[in-house]
Design an enzyme around this catalytic site. Structure first.
Site, PDB file in Angstrom:
ATOM      1  N   CYS A   1       0.865  -1.185   0.000  1.00 41.74           N
ATOM      2  CA  CYS A   1       0.000   0.000   0.000  1.00 41.74           C
ATOM      3  C   CYS A   1       0.896   1.228   0.000  1.00 41.74           C
ATOM      4  O   CYS A   1       2.118   1.131   0.154  1.00 41.74           O
ATOM      5  CB  CYS A   1      -0.869  -0.003   1.251  1.00 41.74           C
ATOM      6  SG  CYS A   1       0.119   0.085   2.745  1.00 41.74           S
TER       7      CYS A   1
ATOM      8  N   CYS B   1       2.720   6.335   8.603  1.00 39.12           N
ATOM      9  CA  CYS B   1       1.794   6.552   7.484  1.00 39.12           C
ATOM     10  C   CYS B   1       0.892   7.751   7.793  1.00 39.12           C
ATOM     11  O   CYS B   1       0.398   7.871   8.924  1.00 39.12           O
ATOM     12  CB  CYS B   1       0.951   5.293   7.289  1.00 39.12           C
ATOM     13  SG  CYS B   1      -0.277   5.533   6.000  1.00 39.12           S
TER      14      CYS B   1
ATOM     15  N   HIS C   1      -1.797  -4.715  18.729  1.00 39.15           N
ATOM     16  CA  HIS C   1      -1.178  -4.295  17.473  1.00 39.15           C
ATOM     17  C   HIS C   1      -0.405  -2.986  17.682  1.00 39.15           C
ATOM     18  O   HIS C   1      -0.901  -2.069  18.329  1.00 39.15           O
ATOM     19  CB  HIS C   1      -2.259  -4.110  16.398  1.00 39.15           C
ATOM     20  CG  HIS C   1      -1.686  -3.968  15.025  1.00 39.15           C
ATOM     21  ND1 HIS C   1      -1.173  -2.783  14.565  1.00 39.15           N
ATOM     22  CD2 HIS C   1      -1.510  -4.865  14.022  1.00 39.15           C
ATOM     23  CE1 HIS C   1      -0.724  -2.953  13.326  1.00 39.15           C
ATOM     24  NE2 HIS C   1      -0.909  -4.221  12.981  1.00 39.15           N
TER      25      HIS C   1
ATOM     26  N   GLU D   1       0.121  -0.433  15.895  1.00 41.57           N
ATOM     27  CA  GLU D   1      -0.571   0.809  15.493  1.00 41.57           C
ATOM     28  C   GLU D   1      -1.499   1.280  16.620  1.00 41.57           C
ATOM     29  O   GLU D   1      -1.529   2.474  16.969  1.00 41.57           O
ATOM     30  CB  GLU D   1      -1.393   0.566  14.220  1.00 41.57           C
ATOM     31  CG  GLU D   1      -2.157   1.797  13.777  1.00 41.57           C
ATOM     32  CD  GLU D   1      -3.151   1.499  12.650  1.00 41.57           C
ATOM     33  OE1 GLU D   1      -2.785   0.817  11.680  1.00 41.57           O
ATOM     34  OE2 GLU D   1      -4.299   1.957  12.766  1.00 41.57           O
TER      35      GLU D   1
ATOM     36  N   ASN E   1      -3.766  -6.692   8.371  1.00 45.41           N
ATOM     37  CA  ASN E   1      -4.633  -6.517   7.191  1.00 45.41           C
ATOM     38  C   ASN E   1      -4.726  -7.810   6.391  1.00 45.41           C
ATOM     39  O   ASN E   1      -5.748  -8.087   5.767  1.00 45.41           O
ATOM     40  CB  ASN E   1      -4.176  -5.314   6.353  1.00 45.41           C
ATOM     41  CG  ASN E   1      -2.934  -5.581   5.560  1.00 45.41           C
ATOM     42  OD1 ASN E   1      -2.994  -6.033   4.441  1.00 45.41           O
ATOM     43  ND2 ASN E   1      -1.769  -5.315   6.154  1.00 45.41           N
TER      44      ASN E   1
ATOM     45  N   SER F   1       1.777  -5.582   3.099  1.00 40.17           N
ATOM     46  CA  SER F   1       3.225  -5.698   3.290  1.00 40.17           C
ATOM     47  C   SER F   1       3.843  -6.757   2.375  1.00 40.17           C
ATOM     48  O   SER F   1       4.989  -7.152   2.583  1.00 40.17           O
ATOM     49  CB  SER F   1       3.529  -6.087   4.738  1.00 40.17           C
ATOM     50  OG  SER F   1       2.921  -5.203   5.617  1.00 40.17           O
TER      51      SER F   1
HETATM   52  S1  SF4 Z   1      -2.578  -0.080   5.335  1.00 38.94           S
HETATM   53 FE1  SF4 Z   1      -1.573   1.116   6.955  1.00 38.94          FE
HETATM   54  S2  SF4 Z   1       0.368   1.721   6.069  1.00 38.94           S
HETATM   55 FE2  SF4 Z   1      -0.929   1.089   4.372  1.00 38.94          FE
HETATM   56  S3  SF4 Z   1      -1.869   2.993   3.625  1.00 38.94           S
HETATM   57 FE3  SF4 Z   1      -3.266   2.053   5.106  1.00 38.94          FE
HETATM   58  S4  SF4 Z   1      -2.744   3.016   7.053  1.00 38.94           S
HETATM   59 FE4  SF4 Z   1      -1.057   3.403   5.678  1.00 38.94          FE
END
Ligand code: SF4
EC number: 1.17.7.4
Length: 280
Positions: free
Chosen positions: A12, A97, A125, A127, A221, A264
């Protein structure tokens, strides 16, 4: 074997930015300069190993650090960690991000105005741990509907959500949370990349015999993609990290396989998997 790749698979925007920033630093790196990454840069073992070989050392805490450069990964960190890094005089390379930064700003702002913060997400997590660190670690963190009863009634509630949550989960939990406060502000902070990826995976899963989701075992994700695909293909969804995990013999019974990948997962791992399945 016919293989269809879902739209929006793989890196991403936020991960791409973190990787580019890191490679940019490696190019400038002096011989005796140490560059650290606070936690693995992304949730992909193959990429992290590659970066380690090039000179990025992964560290889990900053206590023993006294010099060098430190990369803050796309997940972001708490306000306190910035202060500690600055006090130590370390060179901060910030790859947070922008979508995560936005949540941190919302949380800081509303916490400052006296709101209780609710984060819909996984409390373990990085984040979410980082976001919680922008409201003095006082947020209520809810990962599933069954946890809602633990939420106390408050006057003012500000709801945000981990960027990689499934949209349905956010809708259900946030709606119920509205009953726990007199005044509620809600921010659907699921990032656009996540929404697009999940929709594309869901759409493709209805058209194929089986789905392969490629991504790290610890990637949030990726796990969400797996559960979305499993809702449509309960017995024919496969989560793999690399081609080594592909159950080739099982695949022989299918005619069409759909492939999607977490944020990722590098392009070369996706291409390798597609090529291997196509040749079955
Ligand atoms: S998945 Fe996470 S790192 Fe990727 S664009 Fe979305 S917020 Fe940003």
């Amino acid at each position: 074997m016919k293989v269809i790749l879902a739209d929006y698979s793989g890196f991403c925007f936020g991960v791409e930015k973190a990787i580019n920033t890191t490679f940019g630093e490696l190019e400038k790196k002096q011989k005796d300069q140490n560059i650290y990454s606070l936690g693995p840069l992304i949730h992909n073992n193959q990429v992290v190993k590659n970066l380690e070989e090039k000179g990025i050392e992964v560290i889990e805490n900053i206590e023993d650090l006294s010099e060098g450069s430190i990369i803050i990964r796309s997940h972001g960190v708490s306000e306190k960690i910035y202060e500690e890094l600055e006090n130590k005089g370390l060179n901060i390379i910030d790859a947070t991000c922008p979508f995560v930064r936005r949540i941190q700003n919302i949380v800081k702002n509303y916490y400052g105005k006296g709101y209780t913060i609710a984060i819909i997400g996984n409390s373990c997590h990085p984040e979410v741990i980082g976001i919680n660190g922008w409201c003095n670690n006082q947020a209520i963190i809810i990962n599933k509907e069954e946890d809602i009863h633990k939420v106390p009634s408050v006057d003012k509630l500000c709801i945000v959500v981990q960027t990689t949550m499934a949209v349905e989960q956010y809708n259900t939990i946030s709606e119920k949370l509205e009953n726990y406060a007199k005044e509620v502000v809600k921010f659907n902070t699921i990032c656009l990349a996540t929404k697009e990826r999940q929709n594309a995976a869901k759409h493709l899963a209805t058209k194929v015999d089986a789905m392969v989701v490629i991504g790290g075992q610890h990637s949030s994700n990726t796990q969400k993609l797996v559960s979305i695909c499993k809702k449509i293909k309960p017995n024919d969804t496969f989560h793999v990290e690399t081609i080594k995990d592909l159950p080739i013999n099982t695949f022989k019974k299918y005619e069409t396989i759909g492939v999607t990948a977490g944020a990722s997962t590098p392009r070369w791992i996706i291409s390798e998997a597609i090529e291997t399945i196509r040749n079955i």
